[in-house]
Design a protein around this motif. Structure first.
Motif, PDB file in Angstrom:
ATOM      1  N   GLU A 187      44.453  75.805  14.254  1.00 59.49           N
ATOM      2  CA  GLU A 187      44.806  75.826  12.831  1.00 59.49           C
ATOM      3  C   GLU A 187      46.010  74.945  12.526  1.00 59.49           C
ATOM      4  OE1 GLU A 187      45.362  79.911  11.747  1.00 59.49           O
ATOM      5  OE2 GLU A 187      43.216  80.319  11.689  1.00 59.49           O
ATOM      6  N   TYR A 188      46.903  74.788  13.483  1.00 57.34           N
ATOM      7  CA  TYR A 188      48.147  74.036  13.273  1.00 57.34           C
ATOM      8  C   TYR A 188      47.966  72.531  13.492  1.00 57.34           C
ATOM      9  CZ  TYR A 188      53.243  73.635  13.095  1.00 57.34           C
ATOM     10  OH  TYR A 188      54.527  73.328  12.735  1.00 57.34           O
ATOM     11  N   LEU A 189      46.940  72.143  14.236  1.00 56.66           N
ATOM     12  CA  LEU A 189      46.752  70.725  14.575  1.00 56.66           C
ATOM     13  C   LEU A 189      46.585  69.805  13.367  1.00 56.66           C
ATOM     14  CD1 LEU A 189      44.625  70.767  17.847  1.00 56.66           C
ATOM     15  CD2 LEU A 189      46.983  70.005  17.548  1.00 56.66           C
ATOM     16  N   PRO A 190      45.793  70.158  12.334  1.00 59.16           N
ATOM     17  CA  PRO A 190      45.654  69.229  11.205  1.00 59.16           C
ATOM     18  C   PRO A 190      46.985  68.886  10.534  1.00 59.16           C
ATOM     19  CG  PRO A 190      43.910  70.847  11.133  1.00 59.16           C
ATOM     20  CD  PRO A 190      44.862  71.286  12.214  1.00 59.16           C
ATOM     21  N   ILE A 191      47.859  69.880  10.350  1.00 64.59           N
ATOM     22  CA  ILE A 191      49.152  69.601   9.707  1.00 64.59           C
ATOM     23  C   ILE A 191      50.044  68.774  10.634  1.00 64.59           C
ATOM     24  CG2 ILE A 191      50.348  71.739  10.358  1.00 64.59           C
ATOM     25  CD1 ILE A 191      50.592  69.954   6.988  1.00 64.59           C
ATOM     26  N   LEU A 192      49.919  69.004  11.929  1.00 62.80           N
ATOM     27  CA  LEU A 192      50.686  68.213  12.891  1.00 62.80           C
ATOM     28  C   LEU A 192      50.260  66.746  12.860  1.00 62.80           C
ATOM     29  CD1 LEU A 192      52.756  68.076  15.210  1.00 62.80           C
ATOM     30  CD2 LEU A 192      50.896  68.647  16.768  1.00 62.80           C
ATOM     31  N   ILE A 193      48.953  66.495  12.891  1.00 65.29           N
ATOM     32  CA  ILE A 193      48.503  65.094  12.876  1.00 65.29           C
ATOM     33  C   ILE A 193      48.751  64.447  11.511  1.00 65.29           C
ATOM     34  CG2 ILE A 193      46.869  65.353  14.776  1.00 65.29           C
ATOM     35  CD1 ILE A 193      44.614  65.381  12.708  1.00 65.29           C
ATOM     36  N   PHE A 194      48.705  65.246  10.438  1.00 66.00           N
ATOM     37  CA  PHE A 194      49.060  64.743   9.107  1.00 66.00           C
ATOM     38  C   PHE A 194      50.510  64.246   9.115  1.00 66.00           C
ATOM     39  CE2 PHE A 194      51.349  66.009   5.200  1.00 66.00           C
ATOM     40  CZ  PHE A 194      50.779  65.141   4.282  1.00 66.00           C
ATOM     41  N   THR A 195      51.398  65.064   9.662  1.00 65.49           N
ATOM     42  CA  THR A 195      52.821  64.716   9.700  1.00 65.49           C
ATOM     43  C   THR A 195      53.061  63.477  10.552  1.00 65.49           C
ATOM     44  OG1 THR A 195      53.369  67.049   9.427  1.00 65.49           O
ATOM     45  CG2 THR A 195      55.125  65.615  10.226  1.00 65.49           C
ATOM     46  N   ILE A 196      52.435  63.423  11.702  1.00 64.22           N
ATOM     47  CA  ILE A 196      52.579  62.253  12.580  1.00 64.22           C
ATOM     48  C   ILE A 196      52.061  61.003  11.878  1.00 64.22           C
ATOM     49  CG2 ILE A 196      51.759  61.181  14.719  1.00 64.22           C
ATOM     50  CD1 ILE A 196      51.803  64.078  15.923  1.00 64.22           C
ATOM     51  N   ALA A 197      50.891  61.123  11.251  1.00 60.75           N
ATOM     52  CA  ALA A 197      50.304  59.967  10.553  1.00 60.75           C
ATOM     53  C   ALA A 197      51.213  59.507   9.421  1.00 60.75           C
ATOM     54  CB  ALA A 197      48.916  60.322  10.010  1.00 60.75           C
ATOM     55  N   TYR A 198      51.781  60.459   8.676  1.00 58.36           N
ATOM     56  CA  TYR A 198      52.655  60.078   7.566  1.00 58.36           C
ATOM     57  C   TYR A 198      53.912  59.363   8.072  1.00 58.36           C
ATOM     58  CZ  TYR A 198      56.044  60.058   3.886  1.00 58.36           C
ATOM     59  OH  TYR A 198      57.000  59.638   3.000  1.00 58.36           O
ATOM     60  N   PHE A 199      54.593  59.954   9.037  1.00 55.73           N
ATOM     61  CA  PHE A 199      55.849  59.359   9.493  1.00 55.73           C
ATOM     62  C   PHE A 199      55.623  58.066  10.281  1.00 55.73           C
ATOM     63  CE2 PHE A 199      57.732  63.547   8.525  1.00 55.73           C
ATOM     64  CZ  PHE A 199      58.728  63.090   7.681  1.00 55.73           C
ATOM     65  N   TYR A 200      54.448  57.896  10.852  1.00 53.98           N
ATOM     66  CA  TYR A 200      54.157  56.646  11.562  1.00 53.98           C
ATOM     67  C   TYR A 200      53.852  55.519  10.576  1.00 53.98           C
ATOM     68  CZ  TYR A 200      52.104  53.406  14.901  1.00 53.98           C
ATOM     69  OH  TYR A 200      51.824  52.295  15.653  1.00 53.98           O
ATOM     70  N   THR A 201      53.118  55.837   9.497  1.00 59.22           N
ATOM     71  CA  THR A 201      52.682  54.790   8.562  1.00 59.22           C
ATOM     72  C   THR A 201      53.464  54.772   7.247  1.00 59.22           C
ATOM     73  OG1 THR A 201      51.044  56.216   7.485  1.00 59.22           O
ATOM     74  CG2 THR A 201      50.328  54.950   9.430  1.00 59.22           C
ATOM     75  N   ARG A 202      54.083  55.896   6.916  1.00 57.83           N
ATOM     76  CA  ARG A 202      54.748  56.086   5.607  1.00 57.83           C
ATOM     77  C   ARG A 202      53.747  55.925   4.458  1.00 57.83           C
ATOM     78  NH1 ARG A 202      59.257  58.813   6.716  1.00 57.83           N
ATOM     79  NH2 ARG A 202      60.681  57.652   7.991  1.00 57.83           N
ATOM     80  N   ASP A 203      52.495  56.256   4.735  1.00 54.87           N
ATOM     81  CA  ASP A 203      51.435  56.148   3.744  1.00 54.87           C
ATOM     82  C   ASP A 203      50.817  57.531   3.544  1.00 54.87           C
ATOM     83  OD1 ASP A 203      49.109  55.702   2.264  1.00 54.87           O
ATOM     84  OD2 ASP A 203      48.520  53.922   3.407  1.00 54.87           O
ATOM     85  N   ILE A 204      51.151  58.181   2.444  1.00 55.83           N
ATOM     86  CA  ILE A 204      50.683  59.541   2.177  1.00 55.83           C
ATOM     87  C   ILE A 204      49.164  59.593   2.031  1.00 55.83           C
ATOM     88  CG2 ILE A 204      50.956  59.460  -0.343  1.00 55.83           C
ATOM     89  CD1 ILE A 204      51.802  62.461   1.933  1.00 55.83           C
ATOM     90  N   PHE A 205      48.569  58.519   1.554  1.00 59.82           N
ATOM     91  CA  PHE A 205      47.117  58.518   1.360  1.00 59.82           C
ATOM     92  C   PHE A 205      46.378  58.413   2.697  1.00 59.82           C
ATOM     93  CE2 PHE A 205      49.082  56.790  -2.514  1.00 59.82           C
ATOM     94  CZ  PHE A 205      48.810  57.869  -3.349  1.00 59.82           C
ATOM     95  N   PHE A 206      46.871  57.562   3.590  1.00 59.92           N
ATOM     96  CA  PHE A 206      46.300  57.498   4.931  1.00 59.92           C
ATOM     97  C   PHE A 206      46.482  58.844   5.639  1.00 59.92           C
ATOM     98  CE2 PHE A 206      46.798  56.733   9.513  1.00 59.92           C
ATOM     99  CZ  PHE A 206      45.541  56.233   9.787  1.00 59.92           C
ATOM    100  N   ALA A 207      47.664  59.424   5.523  1.00 59.13           N
ATOM    101  CA  ALA A 207      47.933  60.720   6.156  1.00 59.13           C
ATOM    102  C   ALA A 207      47.024  61.809   5.588  1.00 59.13           C
ATOM    103  CB  ALA A 207      49.403  61.090   5.975  1.00 59.13           C
TER     104      ALA A 207
END
Length: 181
Positions: free
Chosen positions: A6-26
């Motif tokens: 259950e926690y993995l989607p929010i974790l990968i969302f956060t990683i994707a956001y901070f890696y790309t700084r793109d909220i839409f990609f995240a």
């Protein structure tokens, strides 16, 4: 194991956001992660829980709207709506059916008097409401970076806090023995 899934989607969302700084990609990554979560739950349990279905459906609606309209405000409201739905469900199921939803879910795990189930249900309902409110407060009063960080840590800390409060309440009331803690 289920809590990790259950926690993995929010974790990968956060990683994707901070890696790309793109909220839409995240957001896209979040939706993919939630789809994988649903698939894993089905593979491991041979069914998908109502809770997972609700979270997935609302996430598709709000995450999809975020992507379609290129507006992160839809995403801001996703967690709030989910939390408030759970808050309302806990209260309304008891009011309309005279059944305590927490007791239905957890009643085989722990035996408690009905008055205790009622207090726990109201406490969790309040907790879900407060969690949704805090999400919106953070979303509209802080930077996007702070809100994304809050998504990762805030929900976990709030849930952990409520679990500790519930355990203390049950322990002080004599409803748990030391072996159950």
């Amino acid at each position: 194991m289920k809590q990790i899934i259950e926690y993995l989607p929010i974790l990968i969302f956060t990683i994707a956001y901070f890696y790309t700084r793109d909220i839409f990609f995240a957001t896209l990554i979040l939706l993919i992660g939630l789809f994988i979560q649903v698939c894993l739950e089905y593979l491991l349990e041979k069914k998908v829980s109502k809770k997972t279905k609700i979270v997935f459906g609302i996430s598709l609606l709000f995450g999809g709207s975020t992507l379609l309209f290129r507006n992160e405000e839809f995403l801001f409201w996703k967690a709030t709506v989910i939390n408030w739905i759970f808050s309302i469900l806990l209260l309304s199921v008891e009011y309309f059916s005279r059944k305590n939803l927490l007791k239905v879910i957890m009643g085989k795990t722990i035996i408690l008097p009905d008055k205790v189930w009622k207090k726990l249900s109201r406490g969790w309902s309040l907790g879900f409401f407060v969690s949704g409110l805090l999400n919106i407060i953070v979303a509209y009063n802080f930077t996007l970076d702070v809100w994304v960080s809050y998504k990762l840590f805030g929900g976990f800390l709030i849930t952990s806090t409520y679990l500790v409060i519930m355990m203390i309440y049950l322990w002080r009331g004599g409803y748990l023995n030391k072996t159950e803690l």
